[in-house]
Design an enzyme around this catalytic site. Structure first.
Site, PDB file in Angstrom:
ATOM      1  N   LYS A  87       0.806  -1.222   0.000  1.00  0.00           N
ATOM      2  CA  LYS A  87       0.000   0.000   0.000  1.00  0.00           C
ATOM      3  C   LYS A  87       0.836   1.268   0.000  1.00  0.00           C
ATOM      4  O   LYS A  87       0.410   2.290  -0.561  1.00  0.00           O
ATOM      5  CB  LYS A  87      -0.951   0.015   1.203  1.00  0.00           C
ATOM      6  CG  LYS A  87      -2.109  -0.957   1.106  1.00  0.00           C
ATOM      7  CD  LYS A  87      -3.060  -0.775   2.284  1.00  0.00           C
ATOM      8  CE  LYS A  87      -4.236  -1.727   2.212  1.00  0.00           C
ATOM      9  NZ  LYS A  87      -5.206  -1.475   3.307  1.00  0.00           N
TER      10      LYS A  87
ATOM     11  N   ASP B   9     -10.125   2.854   2.148  1.00  0.00           N
ATOM     12  CA  ASP B   9     -10.203   2.296   3.501  1.00  0.00           C
ATOM     13  C   ASP B   9     -10.963   3.205   4.457  1.00  0.00           C
ATOM     14  O   ASP B   9     -11.715   2.738   5.313  1.00  0.00           O
ATOM     15  CB  ASP B   9      -8.800   2.039   4.055  1.00  0.00           C
ATOM     16  CG  ASP B   9      -8.164   0.777   3.495  1.00  0.00           C
ATOM     17  OD1 ASP B   9      -8.915  -0.127   3.088  1.00  0.00           O
ATOM     18  OD2 ASP B   9      -6.931   0.693   3.472  1.00  0.00           O
TER      19      ASP B   9
END
Length: 297
Positions: free
Chosen positions: A70, A107
């Site tokens: 990420k 997220d």
């Protein structure tokens, strides 16, 4: 049916064999009658750029990115959304017409979705976040969107916690709740917990293989007197429930686990890739639950 016109979307990470994302997304694609299939692609860090270039070359319509890529993938994006820049992490890649990838992070949206169902509870309330690792960034950024009066973040390493909070403070709005650093010392934490309405666990404690069958963040004694008015939110979803959430349920607390965050962040990504608002979240959740129940059986 997979045919010559079927397009690919997928997940990059290492490992990815355990992921619920393929089952979850393919359930949605079937319901949407989209001629796409979602695949899990194991990818080592040194191969990440080559894999991204290759997938774009074959017309991949979008990618999810998970641990451990990420942060690394940020530097491989041609464009970044403001949120991805602020978090320093990307979990959703969309191909650009001119080549390269647009990086975004869903997220935070996934984390916030179940909390918005209790929106009135957060007005003037305090929250506690346990841990200051990678997943905590989206959590704290999300909490800064709620009408809280304070967000207490507890970390084990003071230097890492200070850097974490400085990063999140840099992009917060003028009306966001103040971020307050805390240690993992049970005594001051206990006092803050007594007046808080939301506690979020971003640590791996309680996950299968982390700390034993009855492990809870900071130990069970801290939670023995947790009030029923507190919402406990654990980013872990294996086992389901975690020992911490099981205790909260016994105490009458409202509990949320990480499965809903997984489903909601995935739905947000699919909306971006497809340009459609009718992503069937219920089918995604049902697909993930079926797969999870099979693996836990």
């Amino acid at each position: 049916m997979i045919s010559g016109t079927t397009a690919v979307i997928g997940l990059l990470g290492q490992p990815v064999s355990h992921s619920l994302s393929p089952v979850m997304h393919n359930a949605a694609l079937e319901a949407m009658a989209l001629d796409w299939r979602y695949m899990a692609f194991p990818c080592d860090a040194e191969d990440l750029k080559a894999v991204l270039d290759g997938l774009q070359a074959v017309g991949c319509r979008g990618l999810s990115v998970t641990i451990p890529h990420k942060q690394q993938v940020v530097g491989l994006c041609r464009e970044l959304s403001p949120l991805a820049k602020r978090l320093g992490a990307v979990n959703t890649l969309t191909p650009l017409k001119e080549g390269g990838w647009h990086g975004h992070n869903t997220d935070m949206e996934g984390f916030l979705a179940p909390l918005k169902l209790q929106a009135e509870q957060w007005q003037g309330a305090e929250a506690v976040v346990l841990g200051c690792g990678g997943s905590a960034r989206a959590v704290v950024a999300g909490l800064q969107q709620l009408p809280l009066t304070a967000i207490h973040v507890a970390g084990r390493r003071p230097d890492a916690l200070a850097d974490f909070l400085n990063d999140l403070r840099a992009g917060q709005g003028s009306d966001s709740a103040p971020l307050i650093a805390m240690s993992f010392d049970p005594e001051p934490l206990s006092r803050v917990l007594q007046r808080s309405k939301l506690v979020v666990n971003t640590t791996p404690v309680g996950m299968q293989g982390h700390g034993g069958d009855n492990a809870m963040p900071l130990g069970s004694d801290l939670w023995a007197g947790v009030d029923a008015s507190v919402t406990l939110y654990d980013l872990i979803y294996t086992p389901r429930p975690t020992p911490w959430l099981a205790l909260g349920q016994q105490r009458g607390c409202h509990t949320i686990d990480g499965l809903e965050m997984l489903v909601q962040q995935g739905a947000a990504a699919l909306r971006r890739w497809s340009g459609r608002a009718d992503v069937p979240v219920d089918q995604m959740r049902e697909g993930a639950l079926r797969s999870l129940n099979v693996h836990q059986a």
